[in-house]
Design an enzyme around this catalytic site. Structure first.
Site, mmCIF file in Angstrom:
data_model
loop_
_atom_site.group_PDB
_atom_site.id
_atom_site.type_symbol
_atom_site.label_atom_id
_atom_site.label_comp_id
_atom_site.label_asym_id
_atom_site.label_seq_id
_atom_site.Cartn_x
_atom_site.Cartn_y
_atom_site.Cartn_z
ATOM 1 N N LYS A 73 29.398 -53.431 33.572
ATOM 2 C CA LYS A 73 29.320 -52.273 32.685
ATOM 3 C C LYS A 73 29.746 -52.677 31.279
ATOM 4 C CE LYS A 73 30.984 -47.449 32.516
ATOM 5 N NZ LYS A 73 31.833 -46.464 33.251
ATOM 6 N N SER A 149 29.602 -42.342 34.467
ATOM 7 C CA SER A 149 29.099 -43.048 33.295
ATOM 8 C C SER A 149 28.585 -44.450 33.594
ATOM 9 C CB SER A 149 30.199 -43.130 32.239
ATOM 10 O OG SER A 149 31.313 -43.872 32.725
ATOM 11 N N SER A 173 33.285 -41.947 37.657
ATOM 12 C CA SER A 173 32.180 -42.668 37.023
ATOM 13 C C SER A 173 31.633 -43.858 37.789
ATOM 14 C CB SER A 173 32.590 -43.117 35.614
ATOM 15 O OG SER A 173 32.628 -42.010 34.754
#
Length: 459
Positions: A73, A149, A173
């Site tokens: 990420k 996210s 997330s």
């Protein structure tokens, strides 16, 4: 030399094949890079790619993740690739001259980093409709959101653009996109995996963890990421030996309220399967969950504003309008609001601690509804009624962060229109073994986690 079937072989299988000389890291990485080249234009899972991935694969590869291609990420500092946090607030990104501790551990274990994945800007959202880098798209239906996210991470794993991904979880997330994309998402106990070198959202709630296709791989990755080989070895043993027999599964009505029928059905089916396997469903009452969910939003807003305030004031246009408006809302909070939120956190911790005297694992849906369409995701429909998606999608996940609990989301079926459904397992602090054992048992009994979202020709 033969090689494992790609791209959907697991991390454990690939590492074993490389260690045994049955496959090479070079051919494994090359196969994944070719797949990224073919599918990335449609899915938009990445913000940047590692320009030296093949060079890394040519090094002498050893370790528990030997030759395993992974993604990260774009919130985590990674040498050789700038870190943007999905925003322009850092200009072209934070310098690419160092690895976060978690990335160093993964590299030492032999993992090959393919690139940095797309995310909801600054991790402040659940759709990954990024206002700077474009939306990531759900491989099961590219017209829909992948959750967030850590949306790009879930897309990459689900589509075979990497075997695993490093995600972050502040209010859900990791688990939210895992449920949306039909993969496994694991958040260990707060602090078990160090968050140094990660752009924070809310430091007292932020967790690191892996997204993978299986619980087996989640245990392997999390063990490496935590830096404790013995812990990882124990988790893998638990995964191999786990059983549903004698397990006390806590059922709290609050987690099953306002759940769309298309989600509720597969979750109930999974509970029935656990019962037939010898588990016992135990009613559990938890006070203060609505207040804890609201408080998690207060804490996140206050801590995010504190970290980003200088950039918000100095370069507001570097942050997209939606996320900027969410940051600005933090200005209205008072010290009293934060103290009240901390009281709610203390209460919910005590409630969970009491519940785990009655139950080994709490079981719940991960999400109340299937992912909506990109561009239409401010609201989500649950049994015909509309709810704001940020509140709806964090409602069942954020409370575990408030108590710092280990939580796992695994696929447990599909909605009638073909979207994945996630089952959430939550245990007491440092009882990762319980959620991993339960999740691994269900994955041995079902094939939901092995389903592939598309044929190459279909996308």
């Amino acid at each position: 030399m033969s090689r494992p079937e790609l791209p959907f072989d697991g991390a454990r299988a690939i590492a074993r094949a490389v260690a045994a000389g049955e496959a090479s890291a070079i051919e494994i990485v090359q196969a994944h890079l070719e797949r990224i080249e073919r599918l990335e234009p449609r899915l938009n899972a990445f913000i940047s790619r590692n320009p030296v991935a093949m060079d890394d694969a040519r090094q002498g590869i050893t370790g528990a993740l030997a030759g395993v291609p992974i993604t990260v990420k774009d919130l985590v500092l990674t040498r050789g690739m700038r870190t943007t946090a999905g925003s322009r607030t850092f200009g072209e990104g934070l310098p690419a001259n160092q690895d976060a501790p978690v990335i160093r551990r993964l590299r030492r274990a032999g993992a090959i980093i393919l690139g940095k994945t797309n995310l909801h800007e600054l991790a402040m959202g659940v759709t990954t409709e990024n206002e700077h880098f474009g939306p990531s798209r759900n491989p099961w239906d590219p017209s829909r959101i992948p959750g967030g996210s850590s949306g790009g991470s879930a897309v990459a794993v689900a589509a075979g653009l990497g075997v695993a991904s490093v995600g972050t979880d502040t209010r859900g997330s990791i688990r939210i996109p895992a449920a949306c994309c039909g993969v496994t998402g694991f958040k260990p106990t707060f602090g078990l995996i160090r968050t140094e070198g990660v752009v924070p959202l809310a430091p007292t709630l932020d967790h690191l963890g892996p997204l993978t296709r299986s619980v087996e791989d989640a245990a392997l990755l999390a063990g490496v990421m935590s830096g404790w080989p013995r812990r990882g070895t124990r988790w893998l043993q638990v995964v191999d030996d786990g059983t549903a027999s004698g397990l006390r599964l806590g059922i709290c009505d609050w987690f099953f309220t306002d759940i769309d029928a298309a989600i509720d059905g597969p979750v109930r089916d999974a509970l029935g399967r656990f019962e037939r396997g010898g588990s016992r469903l135990v009613p559990v009452t938890l006070r203060g969950l609505p207040e804890a969910h609201t408080a998690s939003g207060v804490i996140t807003s206050a801590e995010a504003l504190a970290f980003h305030l200088e950039r918000l004031d100095g370069n507001p246009v570097g942050i997209g309008p939606l996320v900027r408006s969410r940051l600005e809302k933090g200005r209205a909070l008072t010290a009293v609001d934060y103290v009240h939120a901390e009281h709610a956190r203390a209460l919910v911790r005590a409630e969970f601690a009491a519940a785990f005297h009655r139950a080994d694992v709490l079981v719940a849906p991960t999400l109340p509804a299937a992912p909506p369409a990109i561009g239409e995701s401010r609201m989500v429909r649950i049994n015909g009624a509309e709810f704001p998606i940020l509140d709806a999608y964090t409602r069942l996940t954020a409370v575990a962060n408030m108590a710092g609990l280990p939580a796992l989301s695994i696929p447990c079926g599909f909605t009638p229109d073909g979207m994945p459904v996630g089952l959430q397992l939550i245990a007491a602090p440092n009882r990762e073994d319980l959620v991993l054992a339960a999740g691994a048992w269900l994955q041995r009994e079902t094939d939901w986690h092995t389903r592939q979202p598309f044929s190459d020709s279909a996308i």
